[in-house]
Write a protein that holds these residues in place. Sequence first.
Motif, short mmCIF file in Angstrom:
data_model
loop_
_atom_site.label_atom_id
_atom_site.label_comp_id
_atom_site.label_asym_id
_atom_site.label_seq_id
_atom_site.Cartn_x
_atom_site.Cartn_y
_atom_site.Cartn_z
N THR A 1 18.82 28.07 -36.43
CA THR A 1 19.40 26.74 -36.52
C THR A 1 18.28 25.85 -36.94
O THR A 1 17.12 25.73 -35.82
CB THR A 1 20.10 26.63 -35.29
N LEU B 1 22.74 20.60 -40.40
CA LEU B 1 23.97 20.83 -40.44
C LEU B 1 24.55 21.37 -41.65
O LEU B 1 25.67 21.98 -41.53
CB LEU B 1 24.56 19.20 -40.53
N GLY C 1 28.73 18.06 -37.15
CA GLY C 1 28.27 19.55 -37.55
C GLY C 1 29.63 20.25 -37.79
O GLY C 1 30.66 19.54 -38.02
N ASP C 2 29.38 21.37 -37.65
CA ASP C 2 30.57 22.26 -38.05
C ASP C 2 31.44 22.76 -36.77
O ASP C 2 31.06 23.55 -35.91
CB ASP C 2 30.03 23.34 -38.51
#
Length: 625
Positions: free
Chosen positions: A390, A67, A88-89
Amino acid sequence: MDRNEYSDDRDVIANSWNRCIAWGLDQDHEPTPLCPEPVRLEEITRKYEELLSVTEAEVLPYYRNVLSNSRCLILLADQHATVLNSWGDERITEARLKPWFRPGANWQEQNCGTNAIGTAIAISAPVQIQRNEHFLKSNRSIIGSAAPIFDAHKQIAGVLSVFSDAYLPQAHTLGMVRLLSQSVENRLISRQFGTDHFQITLNTTADNFDSPWSGILVCDDAGYVIASNQRADQLLATATANSRLDELFTTHRNHILGHPDTEPLQLTTRSRVRLYARVRRPANVPGTKPQGAPAPLPTDQPASQPLDITRLEYGDSAVKRCASQSLKVLQRGVPVLITGETGVGKEVLVKALHRASQRRDQPLVAVNCAAIPPELVESELFGYEAGAFTGARAQGSVGFIRKAHKGILFLDEIGEMPLSAQSRLLRVLQERVVTPVGSTESVPVDILLVTATNRPLATRIDHGEFRADLYYRINGLCVELPALRHRADRRQLIQAIYDRHRDPGQSDALSPRVLSALENHPWPGNIRQLVNVLRVAIAIADGEDIQIWHLPEDFLAEFEASAVEDTPEPAPDTVDPANGTQSADPLARTLQVYHKCTGNISQAARELAISRNTLYKRLRELGVR
């Protein structure tokens, strides 16, 4: 990614698009997200409370860097593709897509077309959907990776997904979401069964049991598998549910369940694959073991010490030649390729070479290429920069190759390495530099390379699964370790292994009958199988000298079958009770001992020095049972 993997991925997307067309979807369709009432959302939360708590409280803390380091959004959905929560974003999505990432939104293919969550559920497998692979144009600004979470009975319990709008190495994202879903799956199984059942954790090494990629078997005290995760089925190459431990491993179930919690246990599967296990007893009955279980197997401390290169053989010229030639060329920087059947001692040879080499004080880094998920091979081998993809760790990773700097790198099962990683490895060997994933800078490395395989690489080259140029780069010297059945020092090797494992009170030497049975066995599992058979026999003998009936039942069955085919076992001298003369009839002797033992099968088998199976067979011939 090799050609077959690429073809499979294309088929997944094509099949999903065909389903969308069959449902009457149009690529310009823009579905409206559902907005459930608060009461409905509260009901969903209650229903999936355990799944949510496991994901958030037990798994996500270990992946906080996902994250903080990457522009991504993690979603948890139920088995019907309804979003349960997100972390998360949210800046990665356009304003019109934000409602789709909130609890209550539904990503079924019938409504949203090809997408990570809906398609993963449709195919019951991990999937990654690139921008233009989405069926609906409205979803083509995002990249999604998703993996189903399976419950203990292999039914989909939910789906974990990672969405991003960044152009990053997406193979690593798929690998991370697979591991993340596996972590949730493992935690759910432990919560459900850990209190009342045995839990056996499996992996290819003894120092990686806490990895999400470990297999899990849940057993009752009779050794029946009542639940397992997907990874366990993969490692054992079979559906494990409702199996008995005796059907999965060569070691008796009582010795597995009776093994100390604190010590790793080496097991061999029925398909002759070596694994390591950790056994956890039921939490509500600490310190217990199954009724009638013998003492646990002796620890492997003597054998765990690496052997000196002069102790690898006891008179076999082929093994001696392999060891001496390998050491000479390795000292000159020439790579060594070790071949041979499973269990012949390739890893033992590598450890001995390391101890005998000039780099004995430098690291020996061993990597099992078959044990790393294909999506993570490159990042594990070559390392990566912080934020390279990621899920990358905040501090990055040096990778196995750089860990072996100044030492020896051992790549076991080299034939299982994905083609993409093969290309990068070839460059490392040619230029002696490593370029971490996500970096443009190369780092010099100084390594000696040893590789091993039990599969013919030439065949894999013909099938396009292994690069010919890499093969000739790693094949400086190719040595083949002989199978145990072909070794000239078989008898001496058996005695040496017995010496390393025997109990203090046992005889220095095995009896001629036991030694003959061991020496004449075909040993399809080679030295690894021999070690397991001897350790089981030592444990069952429990301080007494080993007799034939102390050997495992499956071994005895193989031994007696080969004895009938080759040289029938001479009948022992027996006394005929009718006339007091010696009788050579084994059936008569069997009946005499059976009556003497008043029908006690175990006692009669011991006195006759045969297995229980053979005794039952003779009694059926006599019409007694």
